[in-house]
Design a protein around this motif. Structure first.
Motif, PDB file in Angstrom:
ATOM      1  N   ASP A  75      18.284  89.530 -66.759  1.00 56.12           N
ATOM      2  CA  ASP A  75      17.891  90.938 -66.631  1.00 56.12           C
ATOM      3  C   ASP A  75      19.056  91.792 -66.130  1.00 56.12           C
ATOM      4  O   ASP A  75      18.873  92.734 -65.344  1.00 56.12           O
ATOM      5  CB  ASP A  75      16.682  91.079 -65.698  1.00 56.12           C
ATOM      6  N   GLY A  76      20.266  91.426 -66.551  1.00 53.34           N
ATOM      7  CA  GLY A  76      21.448  92.206 -66.216  1.00 53.34           C
ATOM      8  C   GLY A  76      22.042  91.937 -64.851  1.00 53.34           C
ATOM      9  O   GLY A  76      23.044  92.556 -64.478  1.00 53.34           O
ATOM     10  N   ARG A  77      21.471  91.003 -64.093  1.00 50.61           N
ATOM     11  CA  ARG A  77      21.970  90.712 -62.745  1.00 50.61           C
ATOM     12  C   ARG A  77      22.643  89.337 -62.738  1.00 50.61           C
ATOM     13  O   ARG A  77      22.165  88.404 -63.378  1.00 50.61           O
ATOM     14  CB  ARG A  77      20.831  90.764 -61.731  1.00 50.61           C
ATOM     15  N   PRO A  78      23.758  89.190 -61.975  1.00 55.19           N
ATOM     16  CA  PRO A  78      24.524  87.938 -62.011  1.00 55.19           C
ATOM     17  C   PRO A  78      23.996  86.883 -61.037  1.00 55.19           C
ATOM     18  O   PRO A  78      23.702  87.177 -59.877  1.00 55.19           O
ATOM     19  CB  PRO A  78      25.930  88.390 -61.600  1.00 55.19           C
TER      20      PRO A  78
ATOM     21  N   ASP B 146      21.881  84.893 -55.965  1.00 53.28           N
ATOM     22  CA  ASP B 146      22.267  86.234 -56.405  1.00 53.28           C
ATOM     23  C   ASP B 146      23.739  86.455 -56.051  1.00 53.28           C
ATOM     24  O   ASP B 146      24.117  86.413 -54.870  1.00 53.28           O
ATOM     25  CB  ASP B 146      21.378  87.269 -55.700  1.00 53.28           C
TER      26      ASP B 146
ATOM     27  N   GLN C 267      25.974  83.522 -64.759  1.00 56.01           N
ATOM     28  CA  GLN C 267      24.924  83.775 -65.738  1.00 56.01           C
ATOM     29  C   GLN C 267      24.186  85.068 -65.386  1.00 56.01           C
ATOM     30  O   GLN C 267      24.007  85.375 -64.201  1.00 56.01           O
ATOM     31  CB  GLN C 267      23.933  82.609 -65.764  1.00 56.01           C
ATOM     32  N   TYR C 268      23.744  85.789 -66.400  1.00 59.33           N
ATOM     33  CA  TYR C 268      23.061  87.067 -66.175  1.00 59.33           C
ATOM     34  C   TYR C 268      21.603  86.962 -66.619  1.00 59.33           C
ATOM     35  O   TYR C 268      21.305  86.495 -67.725  1.00 59.33           O
ATOM     36  CB  TYR C 268      23.769  88.192 -66.921  1.00 59.33           C
TER      37      TYR C 268
END
Length: 283
Positions: free
Chosen positions: A154-157, A117, A151-152
């Motif tokens: 569900d909108g998280r990097p 994350d 890379q994303y």
């Protein structure tokens, strides 16, 4: 059968062809561990293990290493990644060497892929549910810091799973497994050194302090994990398969002969210890 046993797959870039050899031997002998967890190249290898495509991992690595878009500096210009991610995660599985999505989704095995994350710097894990695009997850797990775009999901990097949890044996245990087959891509005695360019992380990822901390501490995490695996191996909780012969392959290796030799070494090492491993699994 084999409930309570997890298969843990380390990454390592092109050294992952060692794991490809191990898993081909497993498939040839019809050994399918019910729980599989991997990061980076380990997660890539897990895909064809779940889809039961013997030889595919070897083919998509060694047979394509000379492809102009597989691995090289030009990719940094084309798609800001040293590895050709479009080729590897779109063209090859969808067209050139088709991935058997139906077999993958029919597999009764649990597959978990680890990523890092970029906000917290902590590991995160995704499972092979019908709703989850695991190719996208494995792509994130294989996206190297500095050498690949974030890379994303569900909108998280997210980035390379090997940063925060390089050998996810603790997650295998947390998911309820009491024993673990661990496939490593480094020789016994290897220890990771501190990153020589840790300062670059502070520049490149200035807006992601959690990720910077993870990059700065990754050698400590890796070496502590090796220590834990050694303890588990001594207690009978882990069965470790690792290269016996000195490694001749680097993370970004393009020499086909060296890659083929490492694949064959993985196959031989797994074959040599297969009966010993089965006995350990039964106890």
């Amino acid at each position: 059968m084999w409930n309570g046993i997890g298969l843990v797959l380390e990454g390592g870039g092109m050294r992952g062809v060692y794991t490809a050899g191990v898993l081909d031997l497993f498939m040839e002998r019809d050994l399918y561990v019910p729980y599989v967890i991997g990061v980076s190249a380990g997660a890539c290898n897990a895909l064809s293990y779940l889809s039961r495509q013997i030889g595919r991992n070897r083919k998509v690595t060694i047979d394509y290493v000379d492809h102009p878009r597989y691995l090289g500096i030009r990719n940094l210009v084309r798609e800001k990644s040293l590895f050709g991610m479009k080729l590897i995660f779109e063209d090859i599985p969808l067209r050139l060497e088709p991935f058997d999505f139906d077999a993958f989704h029919r597999s009764p095995q649990t597959f978990v892929a680890g990523v890092t994350d970029c906000v917290s710097g902590a590991p995160a894990y995704f499972r092979n549910t019908p709703q989850r695009d695991m190719l996208a997850v494995v792509r994130a797990s294989s996206s190297l810091p500095f050498l690949s775009p974030i890379q994303y999901i569900d909108g998280r990097p997210y980035l390379d799973g090997g940063i925060a949890d390089p050998i996810p044996v603790k997650q295998s245990a947390a998911d309820g497994n009491r024993k673990h087959i661990v496939v490593l891509t480094r020789n016994r005695g290897y220890r990771k050194e501190p990153a020589r360019m840790a300062w670059l992380a502070k520049v490149r990822y200035a807006k992601s302090p959690g990720l910077v901390r993870a990059l700065e501490n990754r050698h400590e995490v890796y070496n502590r994990t090796l220590d834990e695996i050694s303890r588990m191996e001594a207690s009978g909780e882990a069965f470790v398969i690792r290269p016996v012969e000195p490694l001749q392959v680097g993370r970004y290796e393009k020499n086909r002969d060296k890659l083929q030799a490492l694949y064959e070494q993985g196959y031989r090492d797994a074959a040599r210890r297969f009966e010993e491993m089965l006995q350990w699994m039964r106890t």
